[in-house]
Design a protein around this motif. Structure first.
Motif, PDB file in Angstrom:
ATOM      1  N   UNK A 172       0.799  -1.224   0.000  1.00 25.97           N
ATOM      2  CA  UNK A 172       0.000   0.000   0.000  1.00 25.97           C
ATOM      3  C   UNK A 172       0.840   1.287   0.000  1.00 25.97           C
ATOM      4  N   UNK A 173       1.906   1.395   0.818  1.00 25.93           N
ATOM      5  CA  UNK A 173       2.657   2.665   0.826  1.00 25.93           C
ATOM      6  C   UNK A 173       3.214   3.067  -0.534  1.00 25.93           C
ATOM      7  N   UNK A 174       3.482   2.077  -1.380  1.00 24.98           N
ATOM      8  CA  UNK A 174       4.039   2.372  -2.699  1.00 24.98           C
ATOM      9  C   UNK A 174       3.131   3.299  -3.498  1.00 24.98           C
ATOM     10  N   UNK A 175       1.808   3.075  -3.414  1.00 24.12           N
ATOM     11  CA  UNK A 175       0.906   3.965  -4.151  1.00 24.12           C
ATOM     12  C   UNK A 175       0.315   5.065  -3.274  1.00 24.12           C
ATOM     13  N   UNK A 176       0.204   4.825  -1.964  1.00 28.23           N
ATOM     14  CA  UNK A 176      -0.309   5.883  -1.089  1.00 28.23           C
ATOM     15  C   UNK A 176       0.591   7.116  -1.114  1.00 28.23           C
ATOM     16  N   UNK A 177       1.893   6.906  -1.329  1.00 26.07           N
ATOM     17  CA  UNK A 177       2.819   8.048  -1.345  1.00 26.07           C
ATOM     18  C   UNK A 177       2.605   8.956  -2.553  1.00 26.07           C
ATOM     19  N   UNK A 178       1.765   8.540  -3.483  1.00 24.67           N
ATOM     20  CA  UNK A 178       1.442   9.369  -4.639  1.00 24.67           C
ATOM     21  C   UNK A 178       0.289  10.333  -4.347  1.00 24.67           C
ATOM     22  N   UNK A 212       6.241   1.143   5.090  1.00 24.89           N
ATOM     23  CA  UNK A 212       5.631   2.398   5.520  1.00 24.89           C
ATOM     24  C   UNK A 212       6.552   3.601   5.394  1.00 24.89           C
ATOM     25  N   UNK A 213       7.863   3.453   5.680  1.00 23.31           N
ATOM     26  CA  UNK A 213       8.761   4.598   5.525  1.00 23.31           C
ATOM     27  C   UNK A 213       8.858   5.158   4.100  1.00 23.31           C
ATOM     28  N   UNK A 214       8.325   4.435   3.102  1.00 20.87           N
ATOM     29  CA  UNK A 214       8.262   5.025   1.754  1.00 20.87           C
ATOM     30  C   UNK A 214       7.438   6.314   1.791  1.00 20.87           C
ATOM     31  N   UNK A 215       6.397   6.330   2.603  1.00 18.77           N
ATOM     32  CA  UNK A 215       5.569   7.539   2.725  1.00 18.77           C
ATOM     33  C   UNK A 215       6.360   8.641   3.424  1.00 18.77           C
ATOM     34  N   UNK A 216       7.107   8.286   4.457  1.00 22.54           N
ATOM     35  CA  UNK A 216       7.933   9.280   5.152  1.00 22.54           C
ATOM     36  C   UNK A 216       8.949   9.908   4.201  1.00 22.54           C
ATOM     37  N   UNK A 217       9.589   9.073   3.393  1.00 23.16           N
ATOM     38  CA  UNK A 217      10.585   9.570   2.438  1.00 23.16           C
ATOM     39  C   UNK A 217       9.930  10.488   1.410  1.00 23.16           C
ATOM     40  N   UNK A 218       8.786  10.058   0.862  1.00 19.90           N
ATOM     41  CA  UNK A 218       8.094  10.868  -0.147  1.00 19.90           C
ATOM     42  C   UNK A 218       7.595  12.190   0.436  1.00 19.90           C
ATOM     43  N   UNK A 219       7.246  12.193   1.721  1.00 18.79           N
ATOM     44  CA  UNK A 219       6.772  13.414   2.378  1.00 18.79           C
ATOM     45  C   UNK A 219       7.921  14.340   2.757  1.00 18.79           C
ATOM     46  N   UNK A 231       0.582  12.746   1.980  1.00 21.07           N
ATOM     47  CA  UNK A 231       1.867  13.380   2.280  1.00 21.07           C
ATOM     48  C   UNK A 231       1.684  14.604   3.179  1.00 21.07           C
ATOM     49  N   UNK A 232       0.642  15.385   2.929  1.00 20.19           N
ATOM     50  CA  UNK A 232       0.385  16.560   3.763  1.00 20.19           C
ATOM     51  C   UNK A 232       0.059  16.147   5.195  1.00 20.19           C
ATOM     52  N   UNK A 233      -0.729  15.093   5.358  1.00 20.87           N
ATOM     53  CA  UNK A 233      -1.032  14.588   6.703  1.00 20.87           C
ATOM     54  C   UNK A 233       0.250  14.164   7.413  1.00 20.87           C
TER      55      UNK A 233
END
Length: 195
Positions: A91-97, A121-128, A102-104
């Protein structure tokens, strides 16, 4: 202990254990957890995947359960929550898009509220863009994303059962780390469990 409100960001093919177990553990500890997914409402489900370590070059993947969301993504406001949980899986792979995801995430980082991210999950942290200068860990295949985003990598133990804390952030490599990852997140939340 005062109960906290926790936001959990999930999506289809979130890792089964990494959504189900923390969700239940945090509720057991007395907290309110709202699990949300972009494009879905309370009562709708996300599909999960079970990732296991069976001696292959990477984890294996099997169908998991359906996980029922209990809040609507479009209705939650990050400002109303005390902590953020980001499970792994695909899920994080596409949620980071998703810019709102990202704003949250940036809100929790900027406000120095506790954030727990595990596995992918840290994929979202990196993208943010919230890991620069932070020491954190993730599933090994995700660690290059952290380095590119400016993080310092912590050490992962042989059993993938450890977690790393840096300020308001606690990260872990995979579901075998649940006991340490959730214990450290609860500590960041100020939750005391008496034995």
């Amino acid at each position: 202990m005062s109960a906290k409100k926790i936001l959990m960001l999930v999506g289809d093919f979130v890792e089964d254990y990494e959504v189900m177990v923390p969700f239940q553990m945090l509720i057991m500890a007395g907290h309110t957890v709202h699990a949300v997914c972009p494009g879905k409402k309370a009562g709708e489900k996300v599909r999960t995947a079970v990732h296991d370590f069976e001696g292959d070059q990477t984890y294996s993947e099997k169908p998991g359960h359906n996980f029922t969301l209990n809040a609507a993504f479009d209705e939650v406001k990050a400002e109303g929550y005390d902590g953020l949980v980001i499970p792994g899986g695909r899920a994080p792979e596409y949620l980071r898009l998703n810019e709102k995801v990202l704003a949250m995430t940036r809100h929790f980082a900027d406000a120095k509220k506790p954030i727990a991210a595990i596995c992918h999950g840290p994929q979202i942290l990196a993208a943010a863009g919230v890991v620069k200068g932070k020491t954190c860990i993730a599933y090994p295949a995700v660690q290059p994303d952290l380095v590119i985003a400016g993080a310092t990598l912590g050490k992962i133990n042989e059993t993938f059962s450890n977690a790393v804390v840096d300020g308001n952030l606690v990260t872990a490599p995979a579901w075998p780390a649940h006991p340490e990852w959730m214990r450290k997140f609860l500590e960041l939340l100020g939750t005391k469990i008496e034995l």
